[in-house]
Structure formats: structure tokens, C-alpha cells
Design an enzyme around this catalytic site. Structure first.
Site, PDB file in Angstrom:
ATOM      1  N   CYS A   1      -3.359   8.405  17.459  1.00 47.47           N
ATOM      2  CA  CYS A   1      -3.986   8.826  18.778  1.00 47.47           C
ATOM      3  C   CYS A   1      -2.858   9.107  19.876  1.00 47.47           C
ATOM      4  CB  CYS A   1      -5.180   8.613  19.254  1.00 47.47           C
ATOM      5  SG  CYS A   1      -5.878   9.128  20.716  1.00 47.47           S
TER       6      CYS A   1
ATOM      7  N   CYS B   1      -0.931  15.673  19.288  1.00 49.05           N
ATOM      8  CA  CYS B   1      -2.576  15.403  18.957  1.00 49.05           C
ATOM      9  C   CYS B   1      -2.664  15.285  17.646  1.00 49.05           C
ATOM     10  CB  CYS B   1      -3.421  16.018  20.064  1.00 49.05           C
ATOM     11  SG  CYS B   1      -5.104  15.978  19.576  1.00 49.05           S
TER      12      CYS B   1
HETATM   13  N1  DGL Z   1      -6.506  12.736  18.199  1.00 52.39           N
HETATM   14  C1  DGL Z   1      -6.286  12.487  19.824  1.00 52.39           C
HETATM   15  C2  DGL Z   1      -4.645  12.384  20.069  1.00 52.39           C
HETATM   16  O1  DGL Z   1      -3.869  12.223  19.137  1.00 52.39           O
HETATM   17  C3  DGL Z   1      -6.868  13.120  20.890  1.00 52.39           C
HETATM   18  C4  DGL Z   1      -8.170  13.769  20.813  1.00 52.39           C
HETATM   19  C5  DGL Z   1      -8.942  13.464  21.805  1.00 52.39           C
HETATM   20  O2  DGL Z   1      -8.981  14.010  23.155  1.00 52.39           O
HETATM   21  O3  DGL Z   1      -9.808  12.474  21.840  1.00 52.39           O
HETATM   22  O4  DGL Z   1      -4.055  12.601  21.156  1.00 52.39           O
END
Ligand code: DGL
Length: 260
Positions: free
Chosen positions: A80, A194
Site C-alpha cells: 500500500c 496505488c
Molecule cells: N492500495 C492503497 C495504495 O496502494 C490505497 C487504497 C486506499 O486508499 O485505501 O495506496
């Protein structure tokens, strides 16, 4: 939780706010199918992109700490960007095992662009981070970098993976600000900063106003895991999923099964 496994099998914890970390899980699992995995999703607090920095740090430390009490990981992968660009120092101070983060792939983008116009498509949290600004300063000084903080794309990726209808114009509107045309040329590289966004890659490519290179950092993260904990051995490890809001969605279980 996975059944107790022989301790000669290494354990890898993959963490995200939701389903986006699956894109990283797949890449790591492809290189280390022999490891035991726990996929931890803090979907009770999705989207992380909207959380205040202090709340996010406290939350990530708490959920990872609770998971590590039961699943003694040899490596933690923070799949993330929104969390990694903020909490890696706190996590590394709190836990002893290697912790691999996912941060915007600005260095590879700078190596790849021909026009000098790079866009970073991320959550509002990631685009606001000092960490992201430092990456640009360190690796893309002199390039024209556009930060695009998408409010809805991670949610749209979750919905699409769950089988809900997501209309093309909704995706097109979120990616449109990445495409810049200037006298020197047009954007030719878009960093998918993301981990949810590669879930929509085929549609994003189809809806892009012109072809660009989209960078998905997952393979590089998987290589980093191998660098840190080794290439592993033969055999097939186990996996388990924990979603803080309740049961793991069927689409996630299907993705784990397909990735194995
Ligand atoms: N998957 C997350 C990232 O890589 C973010 C998604 C969210 O906003 O929770 O930033």
C-alpha cells in the site's frame, strides 16, 4: 490463520487497506510459492487515502502488531503506497523482521520517459506526502511530474473486482488528469502508485487518451522480498486471509487460489 507450518517454511505477511495488495501478493507469490502467506486487509478503514496521517500511523501499527502476535512473519510487505509513504519508519522501529514497502516508482519512470512528462496516479494521501516529494526531488529533478490524487479509483477497483458494475466514464474521469500535452510533448509514463490500480489495468489502458507506459511496481517488490529473505525452496506453502471488516470476500479467495 494458517495451520501451524513447519518452521523451515518462511512466512510472509502481505498488508493493504483492501484488495489492492492482491496485485503485490501475486507477484511475490510467483517468486516464493513455497512460503506461507497471511493476507491482511484493513478494510474496516478503507480507503486509507482519506485518513489523517496520525490516525493512519496508529492504525497500521496496531493491526500489523496484532497480526504478528499470531503469524510470526519473516517478512512483512506493506502493499500500500498510502501507508508505506508514511509508516515505514515507525514499523521498522517497532518490528524486527524485514519490512518491504511499496512507494511510487518515480525512479524507473524517470529512466523510462522520452518526453520528460511523467504522471503519478495515486491516492490523495500519497500525493500529499513529503516522501513522494522527496522521491521526485531525488530521482526526477528536471522532469515534468504531475501528481494526480484520485479520490475514487481505489474504490472503483474494489467494486469491479467484487463483480459490481463500474462504468467506463467513471474510470476515464479519474485517469484524465494524468494526460498532459505541452509544447515539449505528451505524458508518456504513468506511475500506478496505488496497488489497487493495476486491478483495472486493462480498462485503464483501453480508456487512456493515448498510449503510455503504465508502471506497476509489484514485480520490483517481489524481487526485493527475494533479495531480503532469499529465493526459498521447493514445495507449496499455505495461505490465509484476514479482513478487519469481516469475512474475506469471495473474489479475494479466488485471487489467492489463482495465484497459488
Ligand atoms: N492500495 C492503497 C495504495 O496502494 C490505497 C487504497 C486506499 O486508499 O485505501 O495506496
Amino acid at each position: 490463520m494458517p495451520a501451524a507450518s513447519p518452521r523451515d517454511r518462511q512466512r510472509i505477511l502481505v498488508f493493504d487497506s483492501g484488495l489492492g495488495g492482491l496485485t503485490v501478493f501475486r507477484a511475490v507469490h510467483a517468486l516464493r510459492p513455497d512460503a506461507d502467506y497471511l493476507y491482511l486487509a484493513d478494510d474496516a478503514h478503507f480507503p486509507y487515502g482519506a485518513l489523517a496521517p496520525d490516525a493512519l500511523v496508529a492504525r497500521v501499527l496496531a493491526v500489523i502488531g496484532a497480526a504478528l502476535d499470531e503469524f510470526r512473519a519473516d517478512c512483512v510487505v506493506i502493499a500500500c503506497n498510502t501507508a508505506s509513504t508514511l509508516v515505514l519508519p515507525a514499523l521498522r522501529a517497532a518490528f524486527p523482521m524485514p519490512i518491504v514497502g511499496t512507494v511510487p516508482a518515480i525512479k524507473p519512470a524517470a529512466a523510462m520517459t522520452r518526453t520528460g512528462l511523467i504522471s503519478v496516479l495515486a491516492t490523495p494521501g500519497t500525493v500529499s506526502r513529503d516522501y513522494t516529494a522527496e522521491l521526485i526531488r531525488d530521482f526526477a529533478a528536471g522532469f515534468d511530474v504531475t501528481l494526480v490524487g484520485s479520490k475514487h479509483l481505489a474504490g472503483l477497483a474494489e467494486a469491479a473486482l467484487r463483480g459490481e458494475a463500474v462504468a467506463d466514464p467513471e474510470i476515464a474521469a479519474e485517469i484524465a488528469p494524468c494526460f498532459i500535452e505541452k509544447a515539449r510533448g505528451r505524458t508518456d509514463v504513468v506511475v500506478l502508485a496505488c496497488t489497487h490500480y493495476p486491478l483495472l489495468l486493462a480498462r485503464i489502458e483501453r480508456l487512456a487518451p493515448w498510449p503510455v507506459a503504465f508502471i506497476d511496481p509489484a514485480p520490483a517488490i517481489a524481487r526485493r522480498v527475494v533479495q531480503l529473505i532469499g529465493a526459498g525452496g521447493a514445495g507449496e506453502g499455505g495461505f490465509a486471509a484476514r479482513f478487519t471488516a469481516g469475512a474475506a470476500p469471495a473474489c479475494a479467495l479466488a485471487a489467492f487460489a489463482a495465484g497459488r
